[in-house]
Design an enzyme around this catalytic site. Structure first.
Site: not given
Ligand code: SAH
Ligand code: SF4
Length: 436
Positions: A366, A142, A122, A149, A135, A146, A409
């Site tokens: 978020n 990933c 994305e 996330c 962004c 984290c 984010c």
């Protein structure tokens, strides 16, 4: 390449080697997107041009490709008419495929993109009063995990190639209609299969700035003024490809965006930080998020490998950082986890102890389905910001953007399936074990 995507979750630097040799597309042509001057010249040389011709043509093609956004050789008017079909037979200028484009009620746009071997990733465009920020993703998924996330919960990880990274910026310029004016023919004559503003692949959005008002944004009237490497993935785990892509973005004859307008965000891959400053030279953002070992180990598990002291020392040594070019410390606000007055005071103390030219960016958490944290209350965020600010360090609160389309984010994740807590824990343990 499909096989690389299925490889087990990898370890430290350059975790998933992506084929760096230039492989032909299904139509047999070689895609030039993402290649440097030298690489393009080599391909032209191999295809039969003499060395001098190859170098000259590579320079011209590089300019049309990256500076003018042209996708058809026929539109390259300073190349001999007879040469253009010769190039078109052997080479192509592609873009990542657009699967879906969404527009948030706040003007943020999110694109779901697909690599040629079928992996989704994305990119997000965030328009503001004085700037427009793209962004950009560096990986599909990933390898890190984290805990706050959503991208970290993706199992599938593959590094994006330089073409897939620079291709995001090119697509955004296509969609915003922002290639330099005065070359109407290339845009008008572009490959109809390539996504452009108003093409079926990139839906025209309501309320866009199609007729660029030059008084807005930068002097040259562009909407896309800044780039942040803050999409999916850890850019310093895909160092070579990110560096090569950003070099093209910064090249005056390429996309010509100043390094001062580009920020690379890392979760703290300490051994790559000096090289990042030396070989890329963009602004640096560091995902700090906690001020003591216990909490940072939990929420940014990479901390167990590269601890806070090491990270802050690497920041202090970051080439190019100064009071005029501060390092941004990102700090996600998690209720009752890292958001106390004491945490804020400790943050100040750490930044001062290491004499860091710093600014702090407070990011309200978020949420995403199954996330183990809640966002701190607005009053808590405000108080935290005040404490840091009163110590003389700028600490703005980042306004969440594009939450309604999951573009904010940490909300990026290409398949919307909800994992159970047990699955999330298992995945976290697997990724941690792979880190070594
Ligand atoms: N991998 C890099 C860059 C991508 S993440 C890094 O971690 O720095 C971009 C920023 O969004 C990071 O600061 C990250 O910690 C933050 N982030 C991730 N998930 C978030 C969430 N759910 N809410 C708010 N910020 C989040
Ligand atoms: Fe990866 Fe960054 Fe998300 Fe951490 S915050 S899991 S490093 S994308």
């Amino acid at each position: 390449m499909a096989d690389t995507a299925l490889m087990s979750i990898p370890g430290p630097i350059d975790p998933v080697p992506v084929a760096r040799e230039i492989t032909p597309r299904s139509d047999g042509r070689l895609d030039l997107l993402g290649l440097t001057h030298t690489q393009i010249a080599e391909l032209f040389d191999n295809a039969g041009l003499d060395a001098r011709q190859a170098k000259l043509r590579a320079k011209q093609v590089f300019h049309w490709l990256y500076h003018r956004g042209v996708t058809e050789f026929e539109a390259m008017t300073d190349i001999a008419k007879t040469m253009r079909p010769w190039l078109a037979e052997r080479f192509a200028i592609g873009r990542p495929e657009v699967v879906e484009a969404q527009l948030s009620s706040d003007g943020t746009r999110k694109w779901l993109l697909r690599t040629a071997d079928g992996h989704d990733f994305e990119m997000v465009f965030i328009p503001d009063a004085d700037r427009g920020t793209l962004c950009v993703s560096s990986q599909v998924g990933c390898t890190l995990n984290c805990r706050f996330c959503h991208t970290g919960t993706m199992r599938l990880v593959r590094n994006l190639t330089p073409g897939e990274i620079v291709g995001q910026v090119m697509l955004a310029r296509d969609a915003l209609g922002e290639w330099p004016k005065g070359n109407a023919s290339p845009r008008a004559g572009g490959d109809p299969r390539q996504p452009r503003a108003c093409s079926p692949e990139v839906p025209a959005f309501a309320g866009t700035h199609e007729d660029d008002d030059d008084s807005e944004y930068t002097a040259d009237g562009r909407l896309l003024t800044n780039i942040v490497m803050m999409g999916m993935g850890e850019p310093l785990y895909n160092f070579d490809n990110v560096r090569d892509a950003l070099k093209i973005v910064m090249d005056g004859d390429g996309l010509a965006l100043s390094k001062r307008r580009i920020t690379l965000s890392t979760s703290g891959v300490v051994p790559m930080m000096a090289r990042c400053g030396e070989e890329i030279g963009t602004n640096l953002a560091v995902s700090l998020h906690a001020v003591n070992k216990e909490v940072r180990d939990e929420i940014v598990p990479l901390n167990r490998k590269y601890g806070l002291e090491e990270l802050l020392e690497a920041c202090a040594a970051y080439p190019g950082a100064s009071n005029a070019r501060r390092i941004t410390f990102e700090y996600v606000m998690l209720k009752d986890k890292n958001d106390s007055d004491e945490d804020a005071r400790e943050l100040v103390r750490l930044l001062k102890r290491y004499k860091l030219p710093a600014k702090v960016n407070l990011i309200p958490f978020n949420p995403w389905p199954g996330a183990p944290y809640e966002c701190s209350a607005p009053e808590r965020v405000r108080r935290f910001s005040e404490i840091v600010f009163e110590a003389g360090i700028s600490a703005p609160v980042r306004t969440p953007r594009g939450r309604d389309i999951d573009a904010a984010c940490g909300q990026l994740k290409t398949s919307a399936e909800k994992k159970s807590r047990a699955e999330l824990d298992r995945l976290a343990a697997e990724k941690q074990a792979a880190l070594g």
